[in-house]
Design an enzyme around this catalytic site. Structure first.
Site, PDB file in Angstrom:
ATOM      1  N   ASN A  44     129.573  63.817   1.258  1.00  0.00           N
ATOM      2  CA  ASN A  44     127.798  64.197   0.314  1.00  0.00           C
ATOM      3  C   ASN A  44     126.704  63.222   0.570  1.00  0.00           C
ATOM      4  OD1 ASN A  44     125.970  63.708  -2.117  1.00  0.00           O
ATOM      5  ND2 ASN A  44     127.141  61.866  -3.439  1.00  0.00           N
TER       6      ASN A  44
ATOM      7  N   LYS B 188     124.155  63.675  -0.179  1.00  0.00           N
ATOM      8  CA  LYS B 188     122.602  62.970  -1.355  1.00  0.00           C
ATOM      9  C   LYS B 188     121.325  63.224  -0.597  1.00  0.00           C
ATOM     10  CE  LYS B 188     125.565  58.853  -1.766  1.00  0.00           C
ATOM     11  NZ  LYS B 188     126.609  57.674  -2.656  1.00  0.00           N
TER      12      LYS B 188
ATOM     13  N   HIS C  34     128.527  62.858 -10.833  1.00  0.00           N
ATOM     14  CA  HIS C  34     127.564  61.624  -9.796  1.00  0.00           C
ATOM     15  C   HIS C  34     127.514  60.112 -10.313  1.00  0.00           C
ATOM     16  CE1 HIS C  34     127.031  59.336  -6.188  1.00  0.00           C
ATOM     17  NE2 HIS C  34     127.942  59.824  -5.538  1.00  0.00           N
TER      18      HIS C  34
ATOM     19  N   GLU D  97     125.142  58.258  -9.720  1.00  0.00           N
ATOM     20  CA  GLU D  97     123.541  58.295  -9.214  1.00  0.00           C
ATOM     21  C   GLU D  97     123.337  59.103  -9.961  1.00  0.00           C
ATOM     22  OE1 GLU D  97     123.976  58.636  -5.168  1.00  0.00           O
ATOM     23  OE2 GLU D  97     125.076  56.850  -4.685  1.00  0.00           O
TER      24      GLU D  97
ATOM     25  N   GLU E   9     135.443  57.715  -8.436  1.00  0.00           N
ATOM     26  CA  GLU E   9     134.113  57.074  -7.563  1.00  0.00           C
ATOM     27  C   GLU E   9     133.938  55.215  -8.716  1.00  0.00           C
ATOM     28  OE1 GLU E   9     132.170  59.196  -4.575  1.00  0.00           O
ATOM     29  OE2 GLU E   9     131.308  59.025  -6.695  1.00  0.00           O
TER      30      GLU E   9
ATOM     31  N   GLY F 277     129.122  52.669  -1.872  1.00  0.00           N
ATOM     32  CA  GLY F 277     127.317  52.861  -1.375  1.00  0.00           C
ATOM     33  C   GLY F 277     127.531  50.821  -1.056  1.00  0.00           C
TER      34      GLY F 277
ATOM     35  N   SER G 114     132.680  53.934  -0.811  1.00  0.00           N
ATOM     36  CA  SER G 114     132.795  53.105   0.551  1.00  0.00           C
ATOM     37  C   SER G 114     134.039  53.289   1.280  1.00  0.00           C
ATOM     38  CB  SER G 114     132.663  51.522   0.781  1.00  0.00           C
ATOM     39  OG  SER G 114     131.831  50.977   0.053  1.00  0.00           O
TER      40      SER G 114
ATOM     41  N   GLY H  14     130.667  59.011   1.174  1.00  0.00           N
ATOM     42  CA  GLY H  14     128.995  58.836   1.298  1.00  0.00           C
ATOM     43  C   GLY H  14     128.119  58.793   2.580  1.00  0.00           C
ATOM     44  N   GLY H  15     128.155  57.284   2.491  1.00  0.00           N
ATOM     45  CA  GLY H  15     127.158  56.983   3.962  1.00  0.00           C
ATOM     46  C   GLY H  15     128.354  57.122   4.759  1.00  0.00           C
TER      47      GLY H  15
HETATM   48  C1  PEP Z   1     129.328  58.387  -3.395  1.00  0.00           C
HETATM   49  O1  PEP Z   1     128.136  58.300  -3.017  1.00  0.00           O
HETATM   50  O2  PEP Z   1     130.004  59.705  -3.349  1.00  0.00           O
HETATM   51  C2  PEP Z   1     130.682  57.576  -2.115  1.00  0.00           C
HETATM   52  C3  PEP Z   1     131.643  57.432  -2.304  1.00  0.00           C
HETATM   53  O3  PEP Z   1     129.536  57.028  -1.523  1.00  0.00           O
HETATM   54  P1  PEP Z   1     129.757  55.939   0.008  1.00  0.00           P
HETATM   55  O4  PEP Z   1     131.028  56.562   0.349  1.00  0.00           O
HETATM   56  O5  PEP Z   1     128.493  55.589   0.137  1.00  0.00           O
HETATM   57  O6  PEP Z   1     130.762  54.731  -1.020  1.00  0.00           O
END
Ligand code: PEP
Length: 252
Positions: free
Chosen positions: A9, A11, A97, A99, A169, A175, A215, A236-237
């Protein structure tokens, strides 16, 4: 159908040139990996979708969107419909999600409508659920996740549910660099699978792909993906760093 999935993702990151470079650095090595048992999904900003779908098949990945409208078409300025995504060869779309729940006030009714729009257009929703830290600290995490699942996808038939992927999640892990422990992840994934078994049946539950997100990185992916009820990750990251993402893809 249950399978191993790693979904990135991106973002709201990367300009067109930056996205082009990152895509190249991920897609080229992907071509040479033995990915018989793993599906890779890239969810870039939807504006760049065509650059991704153009090369997806020969580079062993699928393309996902990060959001879609809960309406089918019409006067909804700025929105993108599921039918539009489908017409751009997009196969997956994130729904719910944290967010979007938090910053765009998306509630369960809207999320269930998005799920319906996607399924009507033969796009697989990746339905995200997860508790905030206070819910976990007050031991309400099972209730919260159960409610999200119940309201978001349990109106579907078993046949429809077969086209849905669930992503657990924990919001406190997204994040933050704080990953759920293997015990915490396995416990919640088993809980979700069990809910599906109770509502539908064991076969439907055993067929569900449940991803972990929060994460997840090149160092912890192997341990998480080895868990009985974890079928991969929503990243994500770490999906923004080609080398890390490619390591995660090879963590099964
Ligand atoms: C996400 O936003 O779906 C996510 C898992 O982010 P991160 O891996 O950065 O925690």
């Amino acid at each position: 159908m249950r399978r191993n999935i790693v979904a990135g993702n991106w973002k709201m990151n990367k300009t067109f040139e930056e996205a082009d470079e990152l895509l190249f650095n991920i897609a080229e090595p992907l071509q040479n990996l033995d990915l018989d048992k793993t599906e890779v999904i890239l969810c870039p900003p939807v504006l760049y979708a065509e650059m991704f779908t153009d090369i997806a098949i020969e580079n062993n990945f699928s393309v996902g969107a990060q959001n879609c409208s809960n309406h089918s078409l019409g006067a909804y300025t700025g929105e993108i419909s599921a039918a539009m995504l489908k017409s751009m060869d997009i196969e997956y779309c994130l729904v719910g999600h944290s967010e979007r729940r938090k910053f765009f006030n998306e509630d369960s009714k809207m999320l269930a409508e998005k799920v319906d729009q996607l399924l009507e257009n033969e796009i697989s929703p990746i339905f995200c659920c997860g508790e905030v830290l206070e819910d976990r600290e007050s031991n309400n995490h099972f209730d919260i996740v159960g409610k999200q699942i119940f309201e978001g996808i349990f109106h579907l038939t078993a046949e429809e549910l077969d086209n849905v992927v669930v992503a657990y999640e924990p919001v406190w892990a997204i994040g933050t660099g704080k990953t759920a422990s293997p015990d915490q992840a396995q416990e919640m994934h088993a809980f979700i699978r069990n809910l599906i078994a109770k509502k539908y049946n064991q076969e439907v539950a055993d067929d569900m792909t449940i991803l972990y997100g929060g994460s997840c990185n090149a160092k912890n992916a192997k341990e998480l993906f080895a868990l009985k009820d974890v079928d991969g990750g929503l990243i994500g990251g770490a999906s923004l760093v080609a080398e890390d993402f490619l390591k995660i893809v090879q963590s099964f």
